[in-house]
Design a protein around this motif. Structure first.
Motif, mmCIF file in Angstrom:
data_model
loop_
_atom_site.group_PDB
_atom_site.id
_atom_site.type_symbol
_atom_site.label_atom_id
_atom_site.label_comp_id
_atom_site.label_asym_id
_atom_site.label_seq_id
_atom_site.Cartn_x
_atom_site.Cartn_y
_atom_site.Cartn_z
ATOM 1 N N GLN A 127 0.824 -1.203 0.000
ATOM 2 C CA GLN A 127 0.000 0.000 0.000
ATOM 3 C C GLN A 127 0.863 1.260 0.000
ATOM 4 O OE1 GLN A 127 -3.122 -0.600 -0.498
ATOM 5 N NE2 GLN A 127 -2.765 -2.787 -0.193
ATOM 6 N N GLY A 128 2.145 1.086 -0.289
ATOM 7 C CA GLY A 128 3.074 2.204 -0.278
ATOM 8 C C GLY A 128 3.652 2.437 1.110
ATOM 9 N N SER A 129 4.693 3.228 1.185
ATOM 10 C CA SER A 129 5.352 3.523 2.455
ATOM 11 C C SER A 129 5.188 4.994 2.820
ATOM 12 C CB SER A 129 6.841 3.192 2.375
ATOM 13 O OG SER A 129 7.514 3.643 3.536
ATOM 14 N N GLU A 130 4.733 5.228 4.038
ATOM 15 C CA GLU A 130 4.615 6.596 4.532
ATOM 16 C C GLU A 130 5.987 7.268 4.628
ATOM 17 O OE1 GLU A 130 1.198 4.137 6.098
ATOM 18 O OE2 GLU A 130 3.390 3.920 6.031
ATOM 19 N N LEU A 131 7.023 6.468 4.798
ATOM 20 C CA LEU A 131 8.377 7.010 4.840
ATOM 21 C C LEU A 131 8.728 7.663 3.504
ATOM 22 C CD1 LEU A 131 11.033 7.278 6.418
ATOM 23 C CD2 LEU A 131 11.716 5.055 5.497
ATOM 24 N N VAL A 132 8.312 7.041 2.423
ATOM 25 C CA VAL A 132 8.545 7.619 1.099
ATOM 26 C C VAL A 132 7.766 8.922 0.948
ATOM 27 C CG1 VAL A 132 8.289 7.261 -1.381
ATOM 28 C CG2 VAL A 132 9.029 5.374 0.082
ATOM 29 N N GLU A 157 -2.811 6.223 -7.049
ATOM 30 C CA GLU A 157 -2.715 6.200 -8.502
ATOM 31 C C GLU A 157 -1.290 5.940 -8.983
ATOM 32 O OE1 GLU A 157 -4.392 9.695 -10.178
ATOM 33 O OE2 GLU A 157 -6.410 9.323 -9.391
ATOM 34 N N GLY A 158 -0.300 6.462 -8.296
ATOM 35 C CA GLY A 158 1.069 6.306 -8.745
ATOM 36 C C GLY A 158 1.888 5.308 -7.963
ATOM 37 N N GLY A 159 1.408 4.905 -6.775
ATOM 38 C CA GLY A 159 2.160 3.989 -5.929
ATOM 39 C C GLY A 159 1.771 2.538 -6.133
ATOM 40 N N PRO A 160 2.304 1.639 -5.313
ATOM 41 C CA PRO A 160 2.014 0.204 -5.448
ATOM 42 C C PRO A 160 0.540 -0.143 -5.332
ATOM 43 C CG PRO A 160 3.915 0.556 -4.034
ATOM 44 C CD PRO A 160 3.326 1.907 -4.281
ATOM 45 N N ALA A 161 -0.224 0.674 -4.623
ATOM 46 C CA ALA A 161 -1.647 0.381 -4.438
ATOM 47 C C ALA A 161 -2.403 0.348 -5.762
ATOM 48 C CB ALA A 161 -2.276 1.406 -3.496
ATOM 49 N N ARG A 162 -1.816 0.942 -6.798
ATOM 50 C CA ARG A 162 -2.508 0.983 -8.092
ATOM 51 C C ARG A 162 -2.691 -0.408 -8.698
ATOM 52 N NH1 ARG A 162 2.861 2.166 -9.669
ATOM 53 N NH2 ARG A 162 3.553 1.217 -11.632
ATOM 54 N N PHE A 163 -1.918 -1.388 -8.233
ATOM 55 C CA PHE A 163 -2.035 -2.735 -8.773
ATOM 56 C C PHE A 163 -3.271 -3.464 -8.254
ATOM 57 C CE2 PHE A 163 2.629 -2.058 -9.200
ATOM 58 C CZ PHE A 163 2.708 -2.201 -10.579
ATOM 59 N N GLY A 164 -3.905 -2.942 -7.215
ATOM 60 C CA GLY A 164 -5.160 -3.509 -6.729
ATOM 61 C C GLY A 164 -4.994 -4.835 -6.006
ATOM 62 N N PRO A 165 -6.104 -5.561 -5.792
ATOM 63 C CA PRO A 165 -6.060 -6.853 -5.088
ATOM 64 C C PRO A 165 -5.245 -7.883 -5.873
ATOM 65 C CG PRO A 165 -8.308 -6.001 -5.234
ATOM 66 C CD PRO A 165 -7.469 -5.172 -6.154
ATOM 67 N N VAL A 166 -4.766 -8.885 -5.170
ATOM 68 C CA VAL A 166 -4.050 -9.981 -5.834
ATOM 69 C C VAL A 166 -4.995 -11.147 -6.045
ATOM 70 C CG1 VAL A 166 -1.852 -9.288 -4.833
ATOM 71 C CG2 VAL A 166 -3.234 -11.009 -3.673
ATOM 72 N N ASP A 167 -4.747 -11.913 -7.091
ATOM 73 C CA ASP A 167 -5.568 -13.097 -7.367
ATOM 74 C C ASP A 167 -4.665 -14.302 -7.609
ATOM 75 O OD1 ASP A 167 -4.497 -12.333 -9.780
ATOM 76 O OD2 ASP A 167 -6.406 -12.342 -10.880
ATOM 77 N N PHE A 168 -3.545 -14.324 -6.883
ATOM 78 C CA PHE A 168 -2.644 -15.474 -6.932
ATOM 79 C C PHE A 168 -2.324 -15.879 -5.497
ATOM 80 C CE2 PHE A 168 -0.296 -11.510 -7.493
ATOM 81 C CZ PHE A 168 0.662 -11.569 -6.494
ATOM 82 N N ASP A 169 -1.653 -17.011 -5.339
ATOM 83 C CA ASP A 169 -1.406 -17.597 -4.018
ATOM 84 C C ASP A 169 -0.248 -16.863 -3.340
ATOM 85 O OD1 ASP A 169 -1.798 -19.280 -1.929
ATOM 86 O OD2 ASP A 169 -1.190 -21.111 -2.953
ATOM 87 N N LEU A 170 -0.573 -15.911 -2.486
ATOM 88 C CA LEU A 170 0.415 -15.011 -1.899
ATOM 89 C C LEU A 170 0.465 -15.116 -0.379
ATOM 90 C CD1 LEU A 170 2.371 -12.557 -1.908
ATOM 91 C CD2 LEU A 170 0.331 -11.084 -1.892
ATOM 92 N N GLY A 171 1.679 -15.235 0.145
ATOM 93 C CA GLY A 171 1.924 -15.138 1.573
ATOM 94 C C GLY A 171 2.839 -13.956 1.840
ATOM 95 N N VAL A 172 2.506 -13.161 2.846
ATOM 96 C CA VAL A 172 3.270 -11.949 3.149
ATOM 97 C C VAL A 172 3.870 -12.055 4.547
ATOM 98 C CG1 VAL A 172 3.166 -9.459 3.507
ATOM 99 C CG2 VAL A 172 1.844 -10.511 1.650
ATOM 100 N N ILE A 173 5.171 -11.786 4.637
ATOM 101 C CA ILE A 173 5.868 -11.750 5.921
ATOM 102 C C ILE A 173 6.251 -10.305 6.219
ATOM 103 C CG2 ILE A 173 7.859 -12.536 7.249
ATOM 104 C CD1 ILE A 173 7.969 -15.009 5.493
ATOM 105 N N VAL A 197 3.511 -2.432 9.114
ATOM 106 C CA VAL A 197 2.893 -3.756 9.011
ATOM 107 C C VAL A 197 1.596 -3.670 8.206
ATOM 108 C CG1 VAL A 197 1.752 -5.580 10.327
ATOM 109 C CG2 VAL A 197 3.931 -4.647 11.127
ATOM 110 N N LYS A 198 0.821 -2.635 8.454
ATOM 111 C CA LYS A 198 -0.449 -2.465 7.746
ATOM 112 C C LYS A 198 -0.248 -2.356 6.237
ATOM 113 C CE LYS A 198 -4.540 0.532 7.561
ATOM 114 N NZ LYS A 198 -5.183 1.754 8.132
ATOM 115 N N SER A 199 0.808 -1.654 5.827
ATOM 116 C CA SER A 199 1.059 -1.436 4.398
ATOM 117 C C SER A 199 1.462 -2.710 3.667
ATOM 118 C CB SER A 199 2.137 -0.372 4.208
ATOM 119 O OG SER A 199 2.385 -0.151 2.838
ATOM 120 N N THR A 200 1.970 -3.700 4.397
ATOM 121 C CA THR A 200 2.381 -4.939 3.727
ATOM 122 C C THR A 200 1.190 -5.768 3.266
ATOM 123 O OG1 THR A 200 2.479 -6.237 5.783
ATOM 124 C CG2 THR A 200 4.480 -5.052 5.122
ATOM 125 N N LYS A 201 0.027 -5.509 3.850
ATOM 126 C CA LYS A 201 -1.148 -6.320 3.533
ATOM 127 C C LYS A 201 -1.772 -5.905 2.202
ATOM 128 C CE LYS A 201 -2.240 -7.008 8.425
ATOM 129 N NZ LYS A 201 -3.244 -6.843 9.506
#
Length: 253
Positions: A127-132, A157-173, A197-201
Motif C-alpha cells: 500500500q506504499g510507504s509513509e516514509l517515502v 494512482e502512482g504507488g504500489p496500491a494501483r495494482f489492486g487486489p491480488v488473485d494469486f497464491d500469496l503469503g506476506v511476511i 505492518v499495515k502497508s504490507t497487507k
C-alpha cells in the motif's frame, strides 16, 4: 543474540540437515523453481542464504540481479522475463524482498501465469510507504533510491496500491522491529523501519505473518526463511513456529 546463533548454525549445517529438520512441514520438492527478487538498493547477494537453502531443499533457484536504482517500476518489471524463462517448464514460484514484491505484482499482471506457483513477499510496501511520502522530495533520497524509490509512496494512482487486489497464491511476511527510530517516527503503527505492518497487507493474499525482524536484515533471518519455505509447500505459514521450535527441529539428533 539467538538470531545470530541460529544463523551461524544454519550456515555451518549442510542443507540436507535443514530440510530434514523441517521434514514434518516440507514435503519433497520436484519440478519447482523459485525466482528470488531483491529489494531497492540491494543485489542478488542479499538473498544468498535464501538461495543456498532453497537449492539444498531441491528447488531450482534463479537469483535475479537487476539495477533497482536505474529506472521506474514499469521498466524494472522487464528484468523478470529472463529469470522466469530460466525456470523452463517448471512451476515458477517467487520470493521477494520489499520493492521486489511490487515488481512481481506488475509482472504477474502483464503475463501468462499458466505455470505460476506460490509467491512469498518479505516486507512489501503493497500500500506504499509513509516514509517515502515524507522523504520523496529530498534530493538525497532521490539520489539514493532512483526513480523506482520515488514511486513507493501511498498515492493510490502512482504507488504500489494501483495494482489492486491480488488473485494469486500469496503469503506476506512483515517485520515489527526497527533499527531506525527516526524513520519509525514517520510511520504510523507497527513497522520494520521502512514499511508499516499495515502497508504490507493486500486484499486477496492467502496468509500474513508478523515476525520480530527488521526490514534491512529480514531476508537472512532463519525464522523468515523457514516460514517462506513452509508457505511455498503448504500455502500457509506456521503461526506457531518460534525460534525455540525452529532450533529444536534443526538440532541434529
Amino acid at each position: 543474540m539467538r538470531t545470530i546463533l541460529l544463523l551461524c548454525f544454519v550456515l555451518l549445517t549442510p542443507g540436507v540437515a535443514w530440510t530434514q529438520g523441517l521434514s514434518d512441514r516440507i514435503p519433497p520438492v520436484e519440478n519447482e523453481c523459485v525466482v528470488l527478487v531483491h529489494g531497492l538498493n540491494r543485489g542478488d547477494g542479499s538473498l544468498f542464504l535464501m538461495e543456498r537453502l532453497l537449492s539444498a531443499a531441491g528447488y531450482q533457484v534463479v537469483n535475479l540481479d537487476y539495477p533497482s536504482r536505474s529506472a521506474t517500476i514499469d521498466k524494472l518489471v522487464g528484468y523478470l522475463a529472463d529469470a522466469v524463462a530460466a525456470c523452463d517448464h517448471r512451476t515458477v514460484n517467487f520470493i521477494t524482498h520489499s520493492l521486489g514484491g511490487i515488481l512481481v505484482r506488475g509482472w504477474i499482471g502483464m503475463n501468462d501465469r499458466g505455470n505460476l506457483g506460490r509467491v512469498v513477499m518479505l516486507a512489501p510496501p503493497n500500500q506504499g510507504s509513509e516514509l517515502v511520502d515524507a522523504m520523496a522530495d529530498l534530493a538525497l533520497y532521490r539520489f539514493i533510491t532512483g526513480p523506482a524509490g520515488q514511486q513507493l509512496g501511498t498515492d493510490e494512482e502512482g504507488g504500489p496500491a494501483r495494482f489492486g487486489p491480488v488473485d494469486f497464491d500469496l503469503g506476506v511476511i512483515a517485520g515489527d522491529r526497527s533499527l531506525n527510530p527516526v524513520f519509525s517516527a514517520m510511520i504510523p503503527g507497527e513497522d520494520d523501519g521502512a514499511v508499516s505492518v499495515k502497508s504490507t497487507k493486500v486484499e486477496g493474499m492467502a496468509d500474513h505473518v508478523v515476525l520480530p525482524v527488521t526490514h534491512t536484515l529480514m531476508m537472512n533471518n532463519p525464522l523468515v526463511i523457514a516460514q517462506a519455505m513452509i508457505f511455498l509447500q503448504t500455502g500457509h505459514f506456521d503461526h506457531a513456529l518460534t525460534y525455540r521450535e525452529l532450533a529444536r527441529r534443526l538440532t541434529p539428533k
